[in-house]
Design a protein around this motif. Structure first.
Motif, PDB file in Angstrom:
ATOM      1  N   LYS A  20      -3.443   3.698  -2.442  1.00 19.13           N
ATOM      2  CA  LYS A  20      -3.764   2.782  -3.394  1.00 19.13           C
ATOM      3  C   LYS A  20      -2.986   1.498  -2.990  1.00 19.13           C
ATOM      4  N   GLU A  66      -1.656   7.712  -2.460  1.00 18.91           N
ATOM      5  CA  GLU A  66      -1.769   8.255  -3.695  1.00 18.91           C
ATOM      6  C   GLU A  66      -0.946   9.007  -4.308  1.00 18.91           C
ATOM      7  N   SER A 107      -8.318   1.399  -4.684  1.00 18.34           N
ATOM      8  CA  SER A 107      -8.066   2.578  -3.669  1.00 18.34           C
ATOM      9  C   SER A 107      -8.960   2.448  -2.385  1.00 18.34           C
ATOM     10  N   GLN A 130       4.732   4.196  -6.033  1.00 25.32           N
ATOM     11  CA  GLN A 130       3.912   3.622  -7.205  1.00 25.32           C
ATOM     12  C   GLN A 130       4.855   2.875  -8.247  1.00 25.32           C
ATOM     13  N   ARG A 149       0.763  -1.241  -0.053  1.00 29.00           N
ATOM     14  CA  ARG A 149      -0.064   0.057   0.336  1.00 29.00           C
ATOM     15  C   ARG A 149       0.668   1.304   0.118  1.00 29.00           C
ATOM     16  N   TYR A 176      -1.778  -2.761  -9.724  1.00 33.79           N
ATOM     17  CA  TYR A 176      -2.894  -1.813  -9.176  1.00 33.79           C
ATOM     18  C   TYR A 176      -4.084  -2.613  -8.751  1.00 33.79           C
ATOM     19  N   TYR A 212      -1.777  -2.521  -3.768  1.00 38.06           N
ATOM     20  CA  TYR A 212      -1.131  -3.097  -5.180  1.00 38.06           C
ATOM     21  C   TYR A 212      -0.994  -4.641  -4.566  1.00 38.06           C
TER      22      TYR A 212
END
Length: 151
Positions: free
Chosen positions: A124, A84, A103, A90, A81, A100, A126
């Motif tokens: 986010k 954002e 959210s 990311q 995590r 991904y 993943y």
């Protein structure tokens, strides 16, 4: 450190220091959190000294953690995590092959510079399943590929 001590008593987290090769100074931490041996799941986390950002250290450390998780701990699924707004994290998660997933609604985050300030940020999520994991080629593997190449 308090979080690490607390989680070690519950045996639901594994934490590892990140160091430069040949050095003892810890420049970051990578970990499995919410580790559930019965379900074969864990959440990865990492934090790195700001002076080491942008050098591929986080990517290498998290790749090694995934390798350990899938090969040695026999995990079936790993989750990560990040906020954002954390585009660098990311990018790390994408580079290592995580997908991904979704959210989560805003979490409160205290601004260190302004103790009275709190901002809300979406998180986010993943993930990667064992079947999706592709072990990165090691230097010795590359040498084998070169020597196996037809002349």
């Amino acid at each position: 450190m308090n979080q690490i001590r607390s989680s070690s008593t519950k045996l639901d987290s594994l934490h590892y220091g990140i160091c430069w090769r040949g050095k003892e100074q810890v420049i970051g931490i990578t970990s499995f959190q919410h580790w559930n041996d019965q379900n074969g799941t864990a959440q990865i986390g990492y934090i790195l000294n700001r002076s080491c950002w942008g050098r591929g250290v986080a990517t290498e450390a998290v790749q090694r953690l995934l390798q350990f998780g899938f090969d040695d701990l026999h995990l079936g699924r790993v989750e990560a995590r990040c906020y954002e707004a954390n585009v660098s994290s990311q990018r790390v998660l994408n580079k290592i092959g995580m997908s991904y997933e979704r959210s989560l609604p805003s979490f409160g985050l205290h601004d260190e510079d302004d103790e009275g300030s709190e901002s809300l940020m979406d998180v986010k999520v993943y993930s990667m399943y064992r079947e999706q994991y592709v072990r990165p080629l090691q230097e010795k593997d590359l040498q084998t590929l070169v020597s196996d190449k037809p002349q």
